[in-house]
Design an enzyme around this catalytic site. Structure first.
Site, mmCIF file in Angstrom:
data_model
loop_
_atom_site.group_PDB
_atom_site.id
_atom_site.type_symbol
_atom_site.label_atom_id
_atom_site.label_comp_id
_atom_site.label_asym_id
_atom_site.label_seq_id
_atom_site.Cartn_x
_atom_site.Cartn_y
_atom_site.Cartn_z
ATOM 1 N N HIS A 57 17.584 2.124 4.045
ATOM 2 C CA HIS A 57 18.091 2.568 2.740
ATOM 3 C C HIS A 57 18.980 3.782 2.900
ATOM 4 O O HIS A 57 20.080 3.855 2.335
ATOM 5 C CB HIS A 57 16.948 2.915 1.781
ATOM 6 C CG HIS A 57 17.419 3.681 0.579
ATOM 7 N ND1 HIS A 57 17.500 5.061 0.558
ATOM 8 C CD2 HIS A 57 17.887 3.272 -0.621
ATOM 9 C CE1 HIS A 57 17.987 5.454 -0.600
ATOM 10 N NE2 HIS A 57 18.227 4.390 -1.335
ATOM 11 N N HIS A 58 18.522 4.755 3.685
ATOM 12 C CA HIS A 58 19.258 6.013 3.793
ATOM 13 C C HIS A 58 20.650 5.805 4.382
ATOM 14 O O HIS A 58 21.633 6.364 3.884
ATOM 15 C CB HIS A 58 18.467 7.009 4.649
ATOM 16 C CG HIS A 58 17.133 7.386 4.067
ATOM 17 N ND1 HIS A 58 16.803 7.148 2.756
ATOM 18 C CD2 HIS A 58 16.049 7.988 4.630
ATOM 19 C CE1 HIS A 58 15.569 7.580 2.534
ATOM 20 N NE2 HIS A 58 15.094 8.089 3.642
ATOM 21 N N ASP A 85 12.635 2.893 4.737
ATOM 22 C CA ASP A 85 13.476 3.916 4.119
ATOM 23 C C ASP A 85 14.701 4.220 4.972
ATOM 24 O O ASP A 85 15.757 4.585 4.449
ATOM 25 C CB ASP A 85 12.678 5.209 3.901
ATOM 26 C CG ASP A 85 11.785 5.134 2.675
ATOM 27 O OD1 ASP A 85 12.040 4.290 1.808
ATOM 28 O OD2 ASP A 85 10.824 5.921 2.592
ATOM 29 N N LEU A 108 0.844 -1.202 0.000
ATOM 30 C CA LEU A 108 0.000 0.000 0.000
ATOM 31 C C LEU A 108 0.871 1.241 0.000
ATOM 32 O O LEU A 108 1.673 1.458 0.913
ATOM 33 C CB LEU A 108 -0.936 0.011 1.209
ATOM 34 C CG LEU A 108 -2.235 -0.802 1.079
ATOM 35 C CD1 LEU A 108 -1.941 -2.299 1.004
ATOM 36 C CD2 LEU A 108 -3.183 -0.505 2.232
ATOM 37 N N ASP A 109 0.696 2.063 -1.022
ATOM 38 C CA ASP A 109 1.502 3.259 -1.200
ATOM 39 C C ASP A 109 1.140 4.329 -0.174
ATOM 40 O O ASP A 109 -0.040 4.617 0.058
ATOM 41 C CB ASP A 109 1.263 3.800 -2.629
ATOM 42 C CG ASP A 109 1.996 5.079 -2.902
ATOM 43 O OD1 ASP A 109 3.233 5.044 -2.969
ATOM 44 O OD2 ASP A 109 1.333 6.130 -3.056
ATOM 45 N N GLU A 169 3.977 1.361 2.819
ATOM 46 C CA GLU A 169 4.949 2.455 2.787
ATOM 47 C C GLU A 169 4.397 3.507 3.732
ATOM 48 O O GLU A 169 3.257 3.948 3.573
ATOM 49 C CB GLU A 169 5.103 3.034 1.387
ATOM 50 C CG GLU A 169 6.086 4.194 1.350
ATOM 51 C CD GLU A 169 5.999 5.007 0.073
ATOM 52 O OE1 GLU A 169 7.018 5.569 -0.337
ATOM 53 O OE2 GLU A 169 4.897 5.093 -0.510
ATOM 54 N N GLN A 210 13.855 5.847 -4.928
ATOM 55 C CA GLN A 210 15.190 6.331 -4.599
ATOM 56 C C GLN A 210 16.058 6.487 -5.839
ATOM 57 O O GLN A 210 17.023 7.250 -5.822
ATOM 58 C CB GLN A 210 15.847 5.399 -3.583
ATOM 59 C CG GLN A 210 15.037 5.208 -2.308
ATOM 60 C CD GLN A 210 14.760 6.507 -1.555
ATOM 61 O OE1 GLN A 210 15.444 7.502 -1.731
ATOM 62 N NE2 GLN A 210 13.746 6.490 -0.705
ATOM 63 N N ILE A 211 15.726 5.796 -6.908
ATOM 64 C CA ILE A 211 16.399 6.035 -8.185
ATOM 65 C C ILE A 211 15.664 7.120 -8.967
ATOM 66 O O ILE A 211 16.265 8.093 -9.425
ATOM 67 C CB ILE A 211 16.460 4.746 -9.030
ATOM 68 C CG1 ILE A 211 17.190 3.643 -8.278
ATOM 69 C CG2 ILE A 211 17.147 5.017 -10.370
ATOM 70 C CD1 ILE A 211 17.134 2.291 -8.962
#
Length: 658
Positions: free
Chosen positions: A391-392, A388, A326-327, A362, A459-460
Site C-alpha cells: 500500500h505504502h 501495508d 485478526l486485528d 494484520e 489508510q483513509i
C-alpha cells in the site's frame, strides 16, 4: 475544485499514533469511572426493557424452524427444550445473582470461578443479566444479542432456528479471492445486515468473491468503526439481529461470495467492558498501546484464552463465516508454549474441516513465521496478511506524499519492485521511522500469502479529513496503481465504493457518552495538530452523527457517467484476473519472482504454474524508460509503452512461457 489547505496537504498519521493512542488514553482515564457509574445507567435501561418472549421474525416472512441443540461452548447460555442454563465466570466473587426481568435468582458456585443456574421456561427471547455483590448489573460477556446496547440486558438467542438455504457451501480456495472491505453501517443508507443483501448482486457482477466485514462485536452507541467493541459474541445491535447477519452470509454464499469477519482480540473498548469488575482479564506482565495486555498466559488465563478461541470458532461454526481477519496481532502478547495465535488457528482449522476457511492477520511486525506453509504448500497457521508495505509504495507513487512513515518508502522505485516480487519491503532492515529493525524474510512465501490494496479503512480514516485519494489525485494515477494491484498475483482487496470512484470520505467516528466523546475530540485534535498542513478547524468532529453520515456510500451516484466508466474499468481488470491470473495461482510458490529497474521504470516477473507473468510499469507523471521483458502475450495495456519508452502512468501486463 478548490481544496482546503488540509486537502492539498492531507494530514496523515500512523495507525498507532492516532487511533490506538487516543483509545489508550481514554481507557486509562475512564475505566474506573465506567465501572462505578454503570449501575444507574443499566437500571434505567432495564426499566425500559420488557421480557421479550419468542424469536422476532427475520423479515415479513416467518423463518422455518428446527430443533435447537445444546451449545458446546464454555461461555454463554445453554438452551434445551425446557430450560436454559446460564453460566458466568466470576472468580473475583463468591456469590452472583441472575436477573431475569425483575426477578433475582441466586446462582450456584460450580468451581474454578464459575456460577450456574438453570431456569425452566427461560427460552429464546429471555432478557437477563448478572448482578455482582456490590449491586453492579452486567451483561453476559458472551451475550449473543444486546437489544438495548452494551449497557442493557442480554437476550437468549437460539442460533439453531435459522435454516440455511445454502448448507452445502464449502467456500472458495484462497487463489480465487477478490476481497471487498465494507463497513455495515456506512455501506448502505440503512446501515443494516439486511440492507447489505440488496447490494450483493452489484458485488457479484463486479467479480468480488469475498466480503470482509469490519468488526461487528457490539460497541457502545449506534455508530463506530467497531474496534472499540466490548461484547465479542454479540453482533452490533444497530446493524440488526443475529438472524439478520446469518441471512446476509447465506445470501452471499448463494451468489458464490465468501464472507470474512474482522475480529479484535488485542484489547477491549473503553465503554461497556465490565470484565475487569469480576474476572482477571488483564495482566501487568504485558503492555500494549491500550495499556495492560489481555491475560493470555498468567494466572487463571485458561478461561480467558477459551473466551477468545471459542469466539473465533463461534463465528466460523454458528454463522458460517468463511474466515477471520485478526486485528493487530503484534499487540497480542503471550509467553506460553503454544502462542494464543497458533492455538486459535489450529482449533479453527480443525473446526472448519474440509471447508475453505481463511485466517488473515494484520501484523505491524511483518512476522512471516505466522504465514508459514507446510510441505504441501498449505498454511500452517495463517493464510495471508494485509500487506501495508505494498500500500505504502503504491500510495507514494500515486500521491507523492512522503511524510510520516511514508518517508521510509519514498524515493526508491526498488521498494515497489520488492513489495510486488517478495511481499515485504522491510525484511529485517532498520526502519528509521520505527527506530529499529522491522520484518522478516518473506520471499519464500507464495504471493497468495499477501493481500494488496490501495485503500482501506485505516489508510483513509487516519487522514485528518478521511479523504479518499480520488478526491485529490489525477485519474490517470489512480487507474495505474489499481491496474497494478488488481492484476498482481497477490490477493487484491478493494475498499467499499472504490470501484466506482466514490468520493465520500471515511473519517474516524464513534458514539460514546459526552465525557468520553470530549476526550476523543481532544485527543484527535492534539494528534492531528502535529501533522503538515493541518488546520484544526477542518477536522470533522469524530463523535458527531453527521461525521458518520458523511461516510455512507451514495448509491445514487453509481449511474453517473464517470462512475460507470470506473466501474467498467474495475470489472474489466477483475475479469482479466479471473481469466489469466487465478488459474496460475493454485500451484504458485515463493522464491520465483524477480524485479529490475531502470531509473523510475520497473519490470517485475513471477514464475506461476509454468508461465511467466510480467509487468512493465512507469508509475510516475513523467516519461521514462522501462526494462524490456521477454516476449509474451499482452493481456492488458494502459497508456503507452514502446521499445522501452514509457509514457506517464503506463504499464503492460503480459504472459510468457517458462
Amino acid at each position: 475544485m478548490t481544496l482546503s489547505s488540509a486537502a492539498r496537504n492531507p494530514a496523515f498519521a500512523g495507525f498507532f499514533e492516532i487511533f490506538y493512542g487516543v483509545f489508550h488514553a481514554i481507557s486509562v482515564a475512564c475505566t474506573a469511572w465506567l465501572l462505578f457509574s454503570a449501575t444507574a445507567k443499566r437500571e434505567a435501561v432495564w426499566k425500559r426493557a420488557g421480557n421479550l418472549s419468542g424469536v422476532r421474525e427475520l423479515t415479513s416472512q416467518s423463518l422455518p424452524q428446527k430443533a435447537s441443540s445444546v451449545s458446546e461452548f464454555l461461555f454463554g447460555p445453554v438452551l434445551s427444550p425446557s430450560q436454559t442454563r446460564f453460566r458466568f465466570w466470576s472468580p473475583h466473587h463468591e456469590a452472583i445473582r441472575l436477573k431475569i426481568g425483575e426477578e433475582m435468582l441466586d446462582m450456584t458456585r460450580a468451581g474454578d470461578g464459575w456460577h450456574e443456574r438453570a431456569v425452566e421456561g427461560a427460552g429464546a427471547g429471555t432478557k437477563y443479566a448478572f448482578v455482582l455483590p456490590d449491586g453492579l448489573t452486567v451483561p453476559d460477556p458472551a451475550s449473543r444479542h444486546q437489544p438495548d446496547d452494551v449497557h442493557g440486558p442480554s437476550e437468549v438467542i437460539d442460533l439453531e432456528t435459522y435454516v440455511w438455504r445454502h448448507p452445502d457451501w464449502r467456500g472458495r480456495p484462497i487463489e480465487e479471492l477478490v476481497i471487498y472491505e465494507m463497513h455495515i453501517g456506512a455501506f448502505t443508507p440503512e446501515g443494516t445486515f439486511l440492507a447489505a443483501i440488496d447490494r450483493l448482486d452489484h458485488l457479484a457482477d463486479l467479480g468480488v468473491t469475498a466480503l470482509q466485514i469490519m468488526p461487528i462485536s457490539d460497541f457502545p452507541g449506534t455508530y463506530g468503526w467497531g474496534y472499540d467493541g466490548v461484547l465479542p459474541y454479540a453482533p452490533e445491535s444497530s446493524y440488526g439481529r443475529p438472524e439478520h447477519l446469518m441471512a446476509l452470509i447465506d445470501a452471499a454464499h448463494g451468489r458464490g461470495i465468501c464472507v470474512l469477519l474482522d475480529v479484535v482480540y488485542n484489547h477491549f473498548g473503553p465503554d461497556g467492558n465490565y470484565l475487569p469488575a469480576y474476572a482477571p482479564i488483564f495482566t501487568e506482565h504485558h503492555k500494549t498501546p491500550w495499556g495492560s495486555g489481555i491475560n493470555y498466559d498468567g494466572e487463571a488465563s485458561r478461561p480467558v484464552r477459551e473466551f477468545v478461541i471459542e469466539n473465533a470458532i463461534y463465528w466460523v461454526r454458528n454463522f458460517r463465516f468463511d474466515g477471520l481477519r485478526l486485528d493487530a496481532v503484534h499487540a497480542i502478547k503471550d509467553d506460553t508454549r503454544e502462542h494464543l495465535l497458533h492455538e486459535l488457528a489450529r482449533r479453527v482449522r480443525a473446526e472448519a474441516g474440509d471447508r475453505h476457511v481463511h485466517l488473515i492477520v494484520e501484523n505491524e511486525d511483518n512476522n512471516s513465521d505466522l504465514l508459514r506453509r507446510n510441505a504441501q504448500g498449505k498454511p500452517v497457521h495463517f493464510s495471508a496478511q494485509w500487506n501495508d508495505d505494498i500500500h505504502h509504495v503504491l500510495h507514494i507513487a500515486a500521491t507523492g506524499e512522503d511524510f510520516g512513515y511514508y518517508q521510509d518508502y519514498a524515493g526508491d522505485p526498488a521498494k515497489l519492485g520488492r513489495a510486488l516480487a517478495e511481499g515485504f519491503v522491510f525484511q529485517g532492515e532498520h526502519m528509521p521511522y520505527r527506530g529499529e529493525a522491522r520484518g522478516m524474510p518473506s520471499r519464500h512465501l507464495p504471493p497468495t500469502a499477501f493481500i494488496s490494496f490501495i485503500q482501506n479503512h485505516d489508510q483513509i480514516g487516519n487522514r485528518a479529513l478521511g479523504d479518499r485519494m480520488i478526491v485529490s489525485q489525477p485519474l490517470e494515477a489512480m487507474k495505474a496503481v489499481a491496474a497494478v494491484y488488481l492484476l498482481a498475483p497477490q490477493l487484491p482487496m478493494l475498499f467499499m465504493g472504490e470501484e466506482w470512484g466514490a468520493r465520500e470520505p471515511f473519517p474516524f467516528f464513534c458514539d460514546f457518552d459526552e465525557e468520553l466523546n470530549e476526550k476523543v475530540r481532544k485527543g484527535r485534535r492534539e494528534e492531528m495538530s502535529r501533522l503538515p498542513g493541518f488546520d484544526a478547524d477542518d477536522l470533522p468532529d469524530p463523535t458527531a452523527r453527521k461525521t458518520f453520515e458523511s461516510a455512507k456510500l451514495d448509491w445514487a451516484k453509481l449511474s453517473a457517467p464517470e462512475a460507470e466508466e470506473s466501474l467498467s474499468f474495475y470489472r474489466t481488470l477483475i475479469g482479466l484476473r479471473r481469466q489469466h491470473i487465478v488459474p496460475l495461482l493454485a500451484a504458485s510458490a515463493g522464491g520465483v519472482a524477480r524485479f529490475e529497474r531502470e531509473g523510475d521504470g520497473l519490470l517485475v516477473e513471477w514464475g506461476l504454474g509454468g508461465k511467466r507473468l510480467q509487468l512493465q510499469a512507469n508509475l510516475t507523471a513523467r516519461a521514462c524508460r522501462v526494462p524490456l521483458p521477454a516476449s509474451g502475450e499482452v493481456i492488458y495495456r494502459l497508456g503507452h509503452i514502446d521499445a522501452g519508452e514509457a509514457a506517464p502512468w503506463s504499464l503492460v501486463w503480459s504472459l510468457a512461457d517458462g
